[in-house]
Write an enzyme that holds these catalytic residues in place. Sequence first.
Site, PDB file in Angstrom:
ATOM      1  N   ASN A  83      51.645  26.627  -0.002  1.00  0.00           N
ATOM      2  CA  ASN A  83      52.009  27.520   1.119  1.00  0.00           C
ATOM      3  C   ASN A  83      52.713  28.854   0.172  1.00  0.00           C
ATOM      4  OD1 ASN A  83      52.828  28.625   3.902  1.00  0.00           O
ATOM      5  ND2 ASN A  83      54.777  28.032   2.904  1.00  0.00           N
ATOM      6  N   TYR A 149      47.631  42.311  -2.522  1.00  0.00           N
ATOM      7  CA  TYR A 149      47.890  41.127  -1.757  1.00  0.00           C
ATOM      8  C   TYR A 149      46.283  40.376  -1.254  1.00  0.00           C
ATOM      9  CZ  TYR A 149      49.174  37.785   1.998  1.00  0.00           C
ATOM     10  OH  TYR A 149      49.254  36.750   2.947  1.00  0.00           O
TER      11      TYR A 149
END
Length: 249
Positions: A83, A149
Amino acid sequence: MPFTFLVSGASAGFGAAIARRAVADGHRVIAAARRRERLEELHQELGDRLLPLVLDVTDGPAVARLPGSLPAGWQEVDVLVNNAGLAKGMDPAPQAALANWDTMVATNVTGLMHLTRAILPGMVARDRGHIINIGSVAGHNAYPGGNVYGASKAFVAQFSLGLRADLNGTNVHVTDLQPGLVGETEFSMVRLGDAQRAAAIYAGTTPLKPEDIAEAVVWIVGLPARMNINRLEMMPTCQAPGGTVIKRR
Ligand code: NDP
Ligand code: 8X3
């Protein structure tokens, strides 16, 4: 059956919510992140079924040493939640800071890859486990300023499928969990470095909550062992897939 989770990026946002939910459901959690004090707070809150672990996923040697350096009783990780991740900046490519691009690749791509490589052999040896990679809708929906990203999350999507291809026939599961807009995390503040701009991202919306991501994680790991969820895309009802943009002169 209770599992041992290793959750990277557990000091905030999704990671902390996943840790809370996993402990509430009777599992144990190795909660990894860079900010020791945040992890200590989580430890105070959740007790000894949570093991705080200071770890920077961009520190390759520390990640490689991890399996052997975990305390006795915590070495068999059943569920790895990759994560830890971030966006830095939202500038168009010609103006973007290369340092921001490097940080995103080091964390979202290289860090995730290294942690997976460290934990995976144990799962294969035990013939059981789940790797849940936190990708993003940004991995397949381009938007202005999303450049590196989005590309880093596209890596996460394809790497997840590639892992399953390598693990085919084993009971090691791999899922790419792809959330859209989620509030109540530090994500936009880390990305934009400005509280007002960060708040504007969520203005007038009802985004998903970190608890919704945790709900999906515990659902995935609770499924029958014969099932693998390859990818799971989730959005709030105020968001929908968009398509392309046209620039009119
Ligand atoms: P937060 O910024 O709230 O949390 C990110 C976590 O990652 C923090 O705990 C941070 O802890 C940790 N982290 C960052 N860099 C490192 C590192 N080098 N090593 C270890 N831990 C690190 O963000 P979210 O909870 O919103 O995001 C979690 C994941 O979900 C990310 O991968 C993000 O890309 C993805 N995502 C987020 C969405 C959103 O809308 N919020 C939507 C889709 C995906 P510390 O600083 O203590 O190390
Ligand atoms: C975060 C979602 O749309 O802000 O991964 O990139 S988005």
